[in-house]
Scaffold this motif. Sequence first.
Motif, PDB file in Angstrom:
ATOM      1  N   ALA A  59      42.835  47.467  33.615  1.00 38.35           N
ATOM      2  CA  ALA A  59      42.662  46.105  33.113  1.00 38.35           C
ATOM      3  C   ALA A  59      44.005  45.395  32.951  1.00 38.35           C
ATOM      4  N   ALA A  60      44.029  44.139  33.371  1.00 35.95           N
ATOM      5  CA  ALA A  60      45.213  43.289  33.210  1.00 35.95           C
ATOM      6  C   ALA A  60      46.447  43.864  33.878  1.00 35.95           C
ATOM      7  N   ALA A  61      46.255  44.570  34.983  1.00 33.89           N
ATOM      8  CA  ALA A  61      47.400  45.090  35.736  1.00 33.89           C
ATOM      9  C   ALA A  61      48.316  43.923  36.124  1.00 33.89           C
ATOM     10  N   ALA A  62      49.597  44.086  35.837  1.00 31.15           N
ATOM     11  CA  ALA A  62      50.562  43.018  36.098  1.00 31.15           C
ATOM     12  C   ALA A  62      51.960  43.615  36.040  1.00 31.15           C
ATOM     13  N   PRO A  63      52.938  42.955  36.657  1.00 30.18           N
ATOM     14  CA  PRO A  63      54.293  43.509  36.644  1.00 30.18           C
ATOM     15  C   PRO A  63      54.903  43.568  35.248  1.00 30.18           C
ATOM     16  N   ASP A  64      54.380  42.748  34.336  1.00 28.91           N
ATOM     17  CA  ASP A  64      54.902  42.725  32.961  1.00 28.91           C
ATOM     18  C   ASP A  64      53.816  43.102  31.954  1.00 28.91           C
ATOM     19  N   ALA A  65      52.842  43.894  32.364  1.00 29.67           N
ATOM     20  CA  ALA A  65      51.738  44.271  31.477  1.00 29.67           C
ATOM     21  C   ALA A  65      52.255  44.952  30.206  1.00 29.67           C
ATOM     22  N   THR A  66      51.607  44.676  29.097  1.00 27.51           N
ATOM     23  CA  THR A  66      52.006  45.312  27.839  1.00 27.51           C
ATOM     24  C   THR A  66      51.865  46.816  27.924  1.00 27.51           C
ATOM     25  N   PHE A  67      50.726  47.284  28.438  1.00 26.43           N
ATOM     26  CA  PHE A  67      50.545  48.720  28.662  1.00 26.43           C
ATOM     27  C   PHE A  67      51.404  49.095  29.860  1.00 26.43           C
ATOM     28  N   THR A  68      52.427  49.894  29.619  1.00 23.22           N
ATOM     29  CA  THR A  68      53.446  50.110  30.652  1.00 23.22           C
ATOM     30  C   THR A  68      52.866  50.718  31.925  1.00 23.22           C
ATOM     31  N   LEU A  69      51.866  51.584  31.812  1.00 23.10           N
ATOM     32  CA  LEU A  69      51.320  52.218  33.010  1.00 23.10           C
ATOM     33  C   LEU A  69      50.509  51.244  33.862  1.00 23.10           C
ATOM     34  N   ALA A  70      50.075  50.130  33.274  1.00 23.54           N
ATOM     35  CA  ALA A  70      49.367  49.117  34.065  1.00 23.54           C
ATOM     36  C   ALA A  70      50.297  48.463  35.076  1.00 23.54           C
ATOM     37  N   ARG A  71      51.598  48.592  34.870  1.00 23.77           N
ATOM     38  CA  ARG A  71      52.559  48.049  35.839  1.00 23.77           C
ATOM     39  C   ARG A  71      52.529  48.870  37.124  1.00 23.77           C
ATOM     40  N   ASP A  72      52.343  50.203  36.986  1.00 22.77           N
ATOM     41  CA  ASP A  72      52.175  51.048  38.174  1.00 22.77           C
ATOM     42  C   ASP A  72      50.926  50.645  38.953  1.00 22.77           C
ATOM     43  N   HIS A  73      49.856  50.332  38.229  1.00 25.86           N
ATOM     44  CA  HIS A  73      48.621  49.931  38.892  1.00 25.86           C
ATOM     45  C   HIS A  73      48.817  48.623  39.661  1.00 25.86           C
ATOM     46  N   TYR A  74      49.548  47.705  39.078  1.00 23.32           N
ATOM     47  CA  TYR A  74      49.829  46.442  39.773  1.00 23.32           C
ATOM     48  C   TYR A  74      50.587  46.707  41.073  1.00 23.32           C
ATOM     49  N   ALA A  75      51.606  47.560  41.000  1.00 26.25           N
ATOM     50  CA  ALA A  75      52.390  47.877  42.197  1.00 26.25           C
ATOM     51  C   ALA A  75      51.499  48.510  43.261  1.00 26.25           C
ATOM     52  N   THR A  76      50.569  49.357  42.833  1.00 19.93           N
ATOM     53  CA  THR A  76      49.651  50.000  43.772  1.00 19.93           C
ATOM     54  C   THR A  76      48.721  48.974  44.402  1.00 19.93           C
ATOM     55  N   GLU A  77      48.195  48.059  43.589  1.00 18.21           N
ATOM     56  CA  GLU A  77      47.340  47.005  44.125  1.00 18.21           C
ATOM     57  C   GLU A  77      48.075  46.193  45.188  1.00 18.21           C
ATOM     58  N   GLU A  78      49.305  45.829  44.893  1.00 17.78           N
ATOM     59  CA  GLU A  78      50.072  45.015  45.838  1.00 17.78           C
ATOM     60  C   GLU A  78      50.329  45.776  47.140  1.00 17.78           C
ATOM     61  N   HIS A  79      50.583  47.070  47.043  1.00 16.11           N
ATOM     62  CA  HIS A  79      50.817  47.876  48.238  1.00 16.11           C
ATOM     63  C   HIS A  79      49.544  47.969  49.066  1.00 16.11           C
ATOM     64  N   LEU A  80      48.417  48.088  48.406  1.00 12.09           N
ATOM     65  CA  LEU A  80      47.143  48.130  49.118  1.00 12.09           C
ATOM     66  C   LEU A  80      46.857  46.804  49.820  1.00 12.09           C
ATOM     67  N   LYS A  81      47.138  45.706  49.139  1.00 13.43           N
ATOM     68  CA  LYS A  81      46.908  44.395  49.744  1.00 13.43           C
ATOM     69  C   LYS A  81      47.725  44.212  51.022  1.00 13.43           C
ATOM     70  N   ALA A  82      48.899  44.826  51.056  1.00  8.52           N
ATOM     71  CA  ALA A  82      49.788  44.679  52.210  1.00  8.52           C
ATOM     72  C   ALA A  82      49.548  45.745  53.280  1.00  8.52           C
ATOM     73  N   SER A  83      48.600  46.650  53.050  1.00  8.26           N
ATOM     74  CA  SER A  83      48.424  47.809  53.929  1.00  8.26           C
ATOM     75  C   SER A  83      47.659  47.517  55.209  1.00  8.26           C
TER      76      SER A  83
END
Length: 283
Positions: free
Chosen positions: A108-132
């Motif tokens: 939830a709320a995955a973002a590069p500046d997410a409060t939950f630090t591990l959600a930042r990893d999820h955002y990076a993964t989402e972006e990599h998938l979008k570019a795949s």
Amino acid sequence: MTAPPIGVTGATGHIGGLVARHLDAAGRPQRLLVRSPGSPRLRDPASVTGVRRVDYAEHDLSVVALRGVSVLLMVSGHESATRAADHATFIDAAADAGVKHVVYTSFAAAAPDATFTLARDHYATEEHLKASGMAWTFLRDTFYLDLMAELVGPDGVIRGPARDGRCAFVARADVARVAAAVLMAPDAHAGATYDLTGPQGLSLSDVARVISDVDGRDVTFHDETVEEAYASRAPYEAPPWQVAAWVSTYTAIASGVMAEPSDAVERLTGVPPTDLETFLRAR
């Protein structure tokens, strides 16, 4: 012509294992993709066409395991300092193996500046998938309902800097039901992001009260300051990234970013999401 198997990662874990059972009940061929093929936790449903070893950090190994898979469930890897990089390696392997569609368990709320630090990893993964170049579907779940009782310390207190923030905690079983539904009709969900929540936003005071009522014991919530939270977790001598993740679990709840329930679980599966009391009574 036989349909290609659905690839299921994490089949020895909670989400992947539950998804494998749903696919088996539906008679859908699947290939289980695991780190330890010899694990005693690995179930072998009749619909399994093969078990292959994968490691998110090992590109070539994963390419071999993924060949012939068209639709893939990518359960996020274990928390680590290299998780985002490992995810990217595995995504590249999936694309190189010819996978067409990846269903990824994000947060939830995955973002590069997410409060939950591990959600930042999820955002990076989402972006990599979008570019795949592959089709994708993101399942953004909140914190798991299943873990609430584990937050209670031996003294009956839940401690963390969550203030009176709320989170619509979701059951793993509900996430797995959604994942299975999406995997069995992937084209209808290509490019979709689903926020997966429980039926209501709960504060940790609410969680403590429900656990008390169900278990017949006195459970309370103590709202630590951020400084107190870091100090109380220091004796575990965990690496800084992990301590930050532990503390930010609570500050993310305090932020209210996960407070509002969504209708995605019921809309995609036809079954309402599980509430905390029902989950605890069914243990």
